[in-house]
Write a protein that holds these residues in place. Structure first.
Motif, PDB file in Angstrom:
ATOM      1  N   ASP A 122       0.906  -1.251   0.049  1.00 29.59           N
ATOM      2  CA  ASP A 122      -0.162   0.050  -0.086  1.00 29.59           C
ATOM      3  C   ASP A 122       0.787   1.180   0.100  1.00 29.59           C
ATOM      4  O   ASP A 122       0.683   2.227  -0.693  1.00 29.59           O
ATOM      5  N   LYS A 123       1.988   1.174   0.605  1.00 26.17           N
ATOM      6  CA  LYS A 123       2.937   2.312   0.848  1.00 26.17           C
ATOM      7  C   LYS A 123       4.156   2.313   0.074  1.00 26.17           C
ATOM      8  O   LYS A 123       4.570   3.401  -0.259  1.00 26.17           O
ATOM      9  N   ARG A 124       4.529   1.095  -0.358  1.00 24.76           N
ATOM     10  CA  ARG A 124       5.913   1.190  -0.964  1.00 24.76           C
ATOM     11  C   ARG A 124       6.195  -0.072  -1.701  1.00 24.76           C
ATOM     12  O   ARG A 124       5.569  -1.064  -1.463  1.00 24.76           O
ATOM     13  N   ARG A 141       4.024  -1.481   8.996  1.00 19.04           N
ATOM     14  CA  ARG A 141       3.567  -0.238   8.845  1.00 19.04           C
ATOM     15  C   ARG A 141       4.299   0.491   7.552  1.00 19.04           C
ATOM     16  O   ARG A 141       3.880   1.388   7.060  1.00 19.04           O
ATOM     17  N   ASP A 142       5.124  -0.199   6.996  1.00 16.88           N
ATOM     18  CA  ASP A 142       6.067   0.226   5.610  1.00 16.88           C
ATOM     19  C   ASP A 142       5.380  -0.158   4.706  1.00 16.88           C
ATOM     20  O   ASP A 142       5.307   0.309   3.517  1.00 16.88           O
ATOM     21  N   VAL A 171       1.619  -1.658   4.715  1.00 20.02           N
ATOM     22  CA  VAL A 171       0.207  -1.635   4.833  1.00 20.02           C
ATOM     23  C   VAL A 171      -0.327  -0.318   5.668  1.00 20.02           C
ATOM     24  O   VAL A 171       0.367   0.255   6.531  1.00 20.02           O
ATOM     25  N   SER A 172      -1.248   0.340   4.987  1.00 26.07           N
ATOM     26  CA  SER A 172      -1.548   1.719   5.831  1.00 26.07           C
ATOM     27  C   SER A 172      -1.952   1.545   7.221  1.00 26.07           C
ATOM     28  O   SER A 172      -2.288   0.236   7.644  1.00 26.07           O
ATOM     29  N   TYR A 173      -1.999   2.499   7.932  1.00 27.06           N
ATOM     30  CA  TYR A 173      -2.054   2.361   9.296  1.00 27.06           C
ATOM     31  C   TYR A 173      -3.474   2.276   9.518  1.00 27.06           C
ATOM     32  O   TYR A 173      -3.952   1.184  10.593  1.00 27.06           O
ATOM     33  N   GLU A 174      -4.622   2.547   8.879  1.00 33.02           N
ATOM     34  CA  GLU A 174      -5.961   2.303   8.893  1.00 33.02           C
ATOM     35  C   GLU A 174      -6.097   0.708   8.868  1.00 33.02           C
ATOM     36  O   GLU A 174      -6.905  -0.005   9.586  1.00 33.02           O
ATOM     37  N   LYS A 175      -5.484   0.049   7.648  1.00 33.16           N
ATOM     38  CA  LYS A 175      -5.652  -1.027   7.293  1.00 33.16           C
ATOM     39  C   LYS A 175      -5.108  -2.134   8.572  1.00 33.16           C
ATOM     40  O   LYS A 175      -5.548  -2.908   8.749  1.00 33.16           O
ATOM     41  N   GLN A 227      -4.460  -1.350  11.579  1.00 30.07           N
ATOM     42  CA  GLN A 227      -5.576  -1.407  12.824  1.00 30.07           C
ATOM     43  C   GLN A 227      -6.623  -2.183  12.754  1.00 30.07           C
ATOM     44  O   GLN A 227      -6.996  -2.945  13.643  1.00 30.07           O
TER      45      GLN A 227
END
Length: 328
Positions: free
Chosen positions: A110-112, A200-201, A203-207, A209
């Protein structure tokens, strides 16, 4: 003698400093590795040498050009990995080798993007693809935990597993966590922080959690694995050098149907009172050769942290060798 060959690589619009390296060190490394001559002239790079070596050099250079066009920095690890892939293809005699870039992409998160950076990491990835249980041993900074988490996320996205379980021995607390404040997750958070950071690198924070709340991602100390059966799960046991052989057996026998496990550790950083009790040190003699179980060793050459980390590891290894394994 092989007939002399020459090919031309256009360089328009490229940062030549990034491609060639400081003081042309990337070009010099290519010349040494393949025995070719590289001459930059009029926005072109001329590659001269035997046909096979020129073609090999061209494949590596095209790979590096793609990275520069995307804005990626070229590191020594990139060169080492590219050289190793070509070397491997030479041994295999592959007439139509795969693209280097395809071989190095591990996860589009999701992030990189997460990419394999060294040949050792490439072997690690191949072991995770081929084996239900993979042991990886190596020094700090080689991507043992990070790549395991990336592969677990990929398997989850592809619905090959239903959940990811992150496990670590809480050696500093003697596996007795009851005296620590908070719920189980809060108690073990300090021990599982590297695994969280990797997640966290990707997967998005919301996902993340949401995954934690639904149990799609679970964290637990090793002591809490006893008696469980882990089905359709990707289980990562981190810092496994701090398990005893009995704990290692207990963990490995938790796996249920359609599950995979990656066990990571650094046998130079054992925190047990008696390092000889480490399950990670002893397990290879027991399980080596068992079908479906893979062992991968990473080295200082696979370090992808700060450039000095590799030098630090080598310096410590030299002292340990000189002093018969003692750092006291």
């Amino acid at each position: 003698m092989s007939e002399e060959s020459q090919r031309i690589l256009p360089l328009e619009g490229l940062s030549l400093v990034e491609l060639f390296g400081e003081k042309d060190r990337h070009l010099r490394a290519l010349e040494r590795r393949f025995g070719v001559r590289l001459v930059a002239r009029d926005a072109q790079l001329i590659i001269s040498g035997s046909q096979v070596r020129v073609d090999d050099s061209m494949r590596v250079l095209e790979h590096l050009v793609d990275r520069v066009r995307r804005g990626d920095a070229i590191t020594q690890e990139d060169l080492t990995y590219a050289f190793s892939v070509v070397e491997n293809q030479e041994r295999a005699g592959s007439p139509d080798p795969p693209e280097l870039e395809e071989a190095e992409v591990l996860l589009r998160g999701d992030k990189r993007f997460v990419k394999v950076r060294t040949f050792g990491q490439a072997r690690y990835l191949e072991a995770m693809k081929a084996c239900d249980i993979t042991f990886v041993i190596g020094p700090a900074g080689t991507g043992k935990t990070y790549l395991a988490v990336a592969w677990a996320v990929r398997c989850l996205k592809q619905k090959l597993v239903d959940r990811i379980i992150l496990v670590r021995p809480a050696v500093e607390a003697g596996e007795s966590l009851g005296f620590l404040p908070g719920d189980l997750r809060e108690k073990v958070d300090p021990y599982l922080r590297p695994l969280y950071d990797a997640l966290r690198d990707m997967v998005s924070y919301e996902k993340l959690q949401r995954f934690l709340q639904l149990g799609v991602v679970e964290v637990a100390p090793l002591a809490y694995m006893r008696g469980r059966t882990l089905s359709r799960a990707f289980v990562i046991l981190d810092e496994a050098q701090n398990t005893t052989l009995l704990q290692m057996k207990m963990f490995l026998t938790r796996l249920g149907p359609v599950s995979r496990a990656v066990i990571t550790g650094d046998v130079t950083q054992i925190d047990l009172d008696d390092p000889h009790r480490s399950g990670l040190v002893r397990i290879r003699k027991i399980l080596d050769g068992v079908e479906g179980i893979g062992f991968v060793s990473l080295s200082a050459g696979d370090v992808v942290r700060h450039r000095l980390v590799r030098s630090i590891i080598n310096a410590f290894e030299a002292v340990e060798t000189r002093d018969n394994g003692s750092l006291e």
